[in-house]
Design a protein around this motif. Sequence first.
Motif, PDB file in Angstrom:
ATOM      1  N   THR A 120      24.569   5.188  32.210  1.00  0.00           N
ATOM      2  CA  THR A 120      25.530   6.294  32.066  1.00  0.00           C
ATOM      3  C   THR A 120      26.370   6.180  30.802  1.00  0.00           C
ATOM      4  N   LYS A 121      26.027   5.233  29.918  1.00  0.00           N
ATOM      5  CA  LYS A 121      26.816   5.014  28.706  1.00  0.00           C
ATOM      6  C   LYS A 121      25.917   5.041  27.482  1.00  0.00           C
ATOM      7  N   VAL A 122      26.514   5.387  26.345  1.00  0.00           N
ATOM      8  CA  VAL A 122      25.818   5.347  25.067  1.00  0.00           C
ATOM      9  C   VAL A 122      26.781   4.791  24.027  1.00  0.00           C
ATOM     10  N   ALA A 123      26.249   4.015  23.087  1.00  0.00           N
ATOM     11  CA  ALA A 123      27.081   3.431  22.038  1.00  0.00           C
ATOM     12  C   ALA A 123      27.262   4.421  20.899  1.00  0.00           C
ATOM     13  N   LEU A 124      28.513   4.628  20.493  1.00  0.00           N
ATOM     14  CA  LEU A 124      28.802   5.510  19.364  1.00  0.00           C
ATOM     15  C   LEU A 124      28.635   4.745  18.052  1.00  0.00           C
ATOM     16  N   THR A 125      28.148   5.446  17.035  1.00  0.00           N
ATOM     17  CA  THR A 125      27.935   4.885  15.689  1.00  0.00           C
ATOM     18  C   THR A 125      27.188   3.557  15.734  1.00  0.00           C
ATOM     19  N   SER A 126      26.259   3.444  16.686  1.00  0.00           N
ATOM     20  CA  SER A 126      25.505   2.193  16.796  1.00  0.00           C
ATOM     21  C   SER A 126      24.616   1.959  15.582  1.00  0.00           C
ATOM     22  N   ASP A 127      24.250   3.041  14.862  1.00  0.00           N
ATOM     23  CA  ASP A 127      23.372   2.887  13.701  1.00  0.00           C
ATOM     24  C   ASP A 127      24.075   2.240  12.520  1.00  0.00           C
ATOM     25  N   SER A 128      25.409   2.064  12.599  1.00  0.00           N
ATOM     26  CA  SER A 128      26.144   1.424  11.513  1.00  0.00           C
ATOM     27  C   SER A 128      26.414  -0.052  11.779  1.00  0.00           C
ATOM     28  N   LEU A 129      25.955  -0.557  12.909  1.00  0.00           N
ATOM     29  CA  LEU A 129      26.189  -1.959  13.265  1.00  0.00           C
ATOM     30  C   LEU A 129      25.231  -2.863  12.493  1.00  0.00           C
ATOM     31  N   THR A 130      25.761  -3.934  11.918  1.00  0.00           N
ATOM     32  CA  THR A 130      24.937  -4.891  11.188  1.00  0.00           C
ATOM     33  C   THR A 130      25.392  -6.307  11.486  1.00  0.00           C
ATOM     34  N   VAL A 131      24.497  -7.258  11.273  1.00  0.00           N
ATOM     35  CA  VAL A 131      24.833  -8.678  11.342  1.00  0.00           C
ATOM     36  C   VAL A 131      24.281  -9.354  10.103  1.00  0.00           C
ATOM     37  N   THR A 132      24.951 -10.399   9.676  1.00  0.00           N
ATOM     38  CA  THR A 132      24.491 -11.199   8.541  1.00  0.00           C
ATOM     39  C   THR A 132      24.027 -12.547   9.060  1.00  0.00           C
ATOM     40  N   LEU A 133      22.804 -12.915   8.724  1.00  0.00           N
ATOM     41  CA  LEU A 133      22.215 -14.169   9.185  1.00  0.00           C
ATOM     42  C   LEU A 133      22.095 -15.141   8.016  1.00  0.00           C
ATOM     43  N   ARG A 134      22.509 -16.378   8.263  1.00  0.00           N
ATOM     44  CA  ARG A 134      22.272 -17.461   7.297  1.00  0.00           C
ATOM     45  C   ARG A 134      21.003 -18.174   7.738  1.00  0.00           C
ATOM     46  N   VAL A 135      19.992 -18.134   6.873  1.00  0.00           N
ATOM     47  CA  VAL A 135      18.675 -18.623   7.259  1.00  0.00           C
ATOM     48  C   VAL A 135      18.128 -19.580   6.214  1.00  0.00           C
ATOM     49  N   LYS A 136      17.137 -20.355   6.649  1.00  0.00           N
ATOM     50  CA  LYS A 136      16.355 -21.201   5.742  1.00  0.00           C
ATOM     51  C   LYS A 136      14.919 -20.702   5.782  1.00  0.00           C
TER      52      LYS A 136
END
Length: 310
Positions: A44-60
């Motif tokens: 019954t819920k939807v996330a607003l502006t979910s397309d603007s969500l980002t994460v930054t990953l530190r990877v090797k």
Amino acid sequence: MNKRVYMFLFFLVISIILWLLIKLRYEYVSTITYKVNLSELPETKVALTSDSLTVTLRVKALGYNLLRYKLFKYYKPLSVSAQGADFVKGNCYVVLSGQLDNFTSQLGTDFTLLEVSPDTLYFHLSDVVQKRVPVKPDLNITYSKQHMQAGSYTVVPKVVKVTGPASIIDTLSCVYTQPLTLEDIYDNINTTIPIKPIKGLSFKPSEVSISIPVEKFTEARVNVPISCINTPYGYEVMLSPKTVSVTCNVAVSKYFALKPDHFSIICDYNDLVMESSGKAIVKLVRYPDFIGNIQIDPRKVDFVIVKKKQ
């Protein structure tokens, strides 16, 4: 440039390429940014502006893989589970450090995950609601010579069910189709058009059928009486002439059906009392849907306002 210079440049380019290939075989630590898709939201819920969500990953990763990301950035968004999300000041949040295994499995073997930033991802949920709204076609149609639209178009279905955030749907009064552009049309139109997308909303059905009658036309002329509206009690407006000539294009099949009572031509008493020229402008306020290119003659008529005897 002489031959020696060309040879020098050739071997220089080959040396640079070999040096890059060797360097790209080593592992490096870098940061990459991914878009985020929220999953496992309440029905019954939807996330607003979910397309603007980002994460930054530190990877090797090997230099090859990092270079491929930096150049093309083609990686699909990461899925973040919203199950068990907490609330603070009306916003939802999930702690990403608890989903490292989820990220690792999505990254595959190309990257070794070292760190996720931010540690907490905030977003806002809205209620999912449904609403039935009318569909308005976006049509741009030109007809071949001596042809015209011969009546109102039909849309099936006339209304569609829209599902999405209440904050968007509450402001929605109608939806439009994708533009339909057709040229030099001489026959009936029967086609299907998708609903124009609106971010965050879904439509059921997602397309509608459009039917438009098309016929040859001929010219017709009818004399239509003029009515004066808003005339106060005790007064009468005398018009000269009392009728006007309406010339129009009419679908051939409707030519003999065209009558003066298909039209409504008026003048407004409230306009007349402000008019000093003694001329009333006539207005066409009703006409059938199977005519076009309407012309009225004359556009102005003489008038006199008379007070009736009591």
